[in-house]
Motif scaffolding. Structure first.
Motif, mmCIF file in Angstrom:
data_model
loop_
_atom_site.group_PDB
_atom_site.id
_atom_site.type_symbol
_atom_site.label_atom_id
_atom_site.label_comp_id
_atom_site.label_asym_id
_atom_site.label_seq_id
_atom_site.Cartn_x
_atom_site.Cartn_y
_atom_site.Cartn_z
ATOM 1 N N ARG A 190 1.059 -7.709 36.790
ATOM 2 C CA ARG A 190 1.842 -8.655 36.746
ATOM 3 C C ARG A 190 3.038 -8.074 37.006
ATOM 4 N NH1 ARG A 190 2.800 -12.468 31.279
ATOM 5 N NH2 ARG A 190 3.315 -10.339 30.060
ATOM 6 N N GLN A 191 3.855 -8.650 38.134
ATOM 7 C CA GLN A 191 5.416 -7.677 38.603
ATOM 8 C C GLN A 191 6.728 -8.294 38.409
ATOM 9 O OE1 GLN A 191 5.341 -5.097 41.138
ATOM 10 N NE2 GLN A 191 6.304 -4.538 41.219
ATOM 11 N N ALA A 192 7.478 -8.702 37.501
ATOM 12 C CA ALA A 192 9.203 -10.173 37.366
ATOM 13 C C ALA A 192 10.110 -8.771 38.912
ATOM 14 C CB ALA A 192 9.013 -9.523 35.978
ATOM 15 N N PRO A 193 10.610 -9.691 39.102
ATOM 16 C CA PRO A 193 11.712 -9.022 39.807
ATOM 17 C C PRO A 193 12.363 -7.956 38.932
ATOM 18 C CG PRO A 193 12.140 -11.540 39.768
ATOM 19 C CD PRO A 193 10.900 -11.120 38.908
ATOM 20 N N ARG B 109 5.432 -2.767 37.784
ATOM 21 C CA ARG B 109 3.668 -3.968 37.456
ATOM 22 C C ARG B 109 3.270 -3.629 35.838
ATOM 23 N NH1 ARG B 109 0.508 -4.387 43.023
ATOM 24 N NH2 ARG B 109 2.437 -4.731 43.606
ATOM 25 N N GLU B 110 3.156 -4.484 35.621
ATOM 26 C CA GLU B 110 2.108 -4.436 34.224
ATOM 27 C C GLU B 110 0.680 -4.893 33.544
ATOM 28 O OE1 GLU B 110 4.375 -6.200 30.936
ATOM 29 O OE2 GLU B 110 5.058 -8.169 31.800
ATOM 30 N N PHE B 111 0.467 -4.385 33.017
ATOM 31 C CA PHE B 111 -0.976 -4.848 32.863
ATOM 32 C C PHE B 111 -1.084 -5.943 32.261
ATOM 33 C CE2 PHE B 111 -5.522 -4.334 31.646
ATOM 34 C CZ PHE B 111 -5.548 -5.044 30.366
ATOM 35 N N VAL B 112 -1.887 -6.770 32.161
ATOM 36 C CA VAL B 112 -2.235 -8.726 31.529
ATOM 37 C C VAL B 112 -3.575 -8.164 31.611
ATOM 38 C CG1 VAL B 112 -2.178 -10.663 32.102
ATOM 39 C CG2 VAL B 112 -1.006 -9.987 33.667
ATOM 40 N N ALA B 113 -4.007 -7.502 31.956
ATOM 41 C CA ALA B 113 -6.130 -8.008 31.517
ATOM 42 C C ALA B 113 -6.880 -7.584 32.611
ATOM 43 C CB ALA B 113 -6.767 -10.215 31.474
ATOM 44 N N ALA B 114 -8.784 -7.614 32.130
ATOM 45 C CA ALA B 114 -9.220 -6.948 33.251
ATOM 46 C C ALA B 114 -10.050 -7.103 31.747
ATOM 47 C CB ALA B 114 -9.179 -4.889 32.384
ATOM 48 N N SER C 76 8.926 -18.386 29.614
ATOM 49 C CA SER C 76 9.730 -18.373 30.602
ATOM 50 C C SER C 76 10.052 -16.204 31.648
ATOM 51 C CB SER C 76 11.064 -18.528 30.428
ATOM 52 O OG SER C 76 11.706 -17.893 29.396
ATOM 53 N N GLU C 77 9.719 -15.640 30.001
ATOM 54 C CA GLU C 77 9.436 -14.804 30.918
ATOM 55 C C GLU C 77 8.288 -13.535 31.298
ATOM 56 O OE1 GLU C 77 9.504 -16.004 27.441
ATOM 57 O OE2 GLU C 77 9.461 -14.403 25.929
ATOM 58 N N GLU C 78 7.142 -14.840 31.406
ATOM 59 C CA GLU C 78 6.166 -14.539 32.525
ATOM 60 C C GLU C 78 6.419 -14.931 33.866
ATOM 61 O OE1 GLU C 78 3.350 -16.046 29.313
ATOM 62 O OE2 GLU C 78 3.029 -14.181 28.149
ATOM 63 N N THR C 79 7.269 -15.006 33.914
ATOM 64 C CA THR C 79 7.380 -15.531 35.521
ATOM 65 C C THR C 79 7.218 -14.182 36.818
ATOM 66 O OG1 THR C 79 9.148 -17.429 35.131
ATOM 67 C CG2 THR C 79 9.382 -15.973 37.273
ATOM 68 N N ALA C 80 6.367 -14.431 37.492
ATOM 69 C CA ALA C 80 6.280 -12.787 37.904
ATOM 70 C C ALA C 80 5.464 -13.300 39.852
ATOM 71 C CB ALA C 80 5.319 -11.806 37.156
ATOM 72 N N VAL C 81 5.109 -12.353 39.941
ATOM 73 C CA VAL C 81 4.055 -12.299 40.966
ATOM 74 C C VAL C 81 2.744 -11.252 39.655
ATOM 75 C CG1 VAL C 81 3.076 -11.393 43.252
ATOM 76 C CG2 VAL C 81 5.656 -11.817 42.927
ATOM 77 N N TYR C 82 1.795 -12.553 40.008
ATOM 78 C CA TYR C 82 0.774 -12.252 39.644
ATOM 79 C C TYR C 82 -0.953 -12.010 40.462
ATOM 80 C CZ TYR C 82 2.237 -13.644 35.399
ATOM 81 O OH TYR C 82 2.608 -14.147 34.037
#
Length: 121
Positions: free
Chosen positions: A38-41, A45-50, A88-94
């Motif tokens: 995911r990448q927030a404004p 870009r950060e790892f979430v899951a794999a 709310s802080e997880e608002t991002a493009v996934y």
């Protein structure tokens, strides 16, 4: 070549849930590990899951452990991300990605266009 298309994003209230899907083209889907980032404004870009190619092994960022679940259906060429108790802080493009199993964006070869997730407080 693998083409990835994410869906399932949208607007949700804090504490709510969403399920993201990522559909892959091609007959080689089951060969690849899959990841969600995911990448927030204004942020990297950060790892979430794999998840491993067989689905046996899964890995999560500490921030989402216990709330998010990654899964895959190789018969449907699809990977999922179930997200519960959203903040709310997880608002991002996934983004979903296909490649080798890892935490870095450099571990993945193919990327989708992303789906917007907006969590309102």
């Amino acid at each position: 070549q693998v083409q990835l298309v994410e869906s399932g994003g949208g607007l949700v209230q804090a504490g709510g849930s969403l399920r993201l899907s990522c559909a892959a083209s091609g007959r080689t889907f089951s060969r690849y590990a899959m990841g969600w980032f995911r990448q927030a404004p204004g942020k990297e870009r950060e790892f979430v899951a794999a998840i491993s190619s067989s689905g046996t092994n899964t890995y999560y960022a500490d921030s989402v452990k216990g709330r998010f679940t990654i899964s895959r259906d190789n018969a449907k060429n699809t990977v999922y991300l179930q997200m519960n108790s959203l903040k709310s802080e997880e608002t991002a493009v996934y983004y979903c990605a296909a490649g080798g199993l890892g935490w870095s964006i450099r571990d993945y070869y193919y990327w989708g266009q992303g789906t917007q997730v907006t969590v309102s407080s």
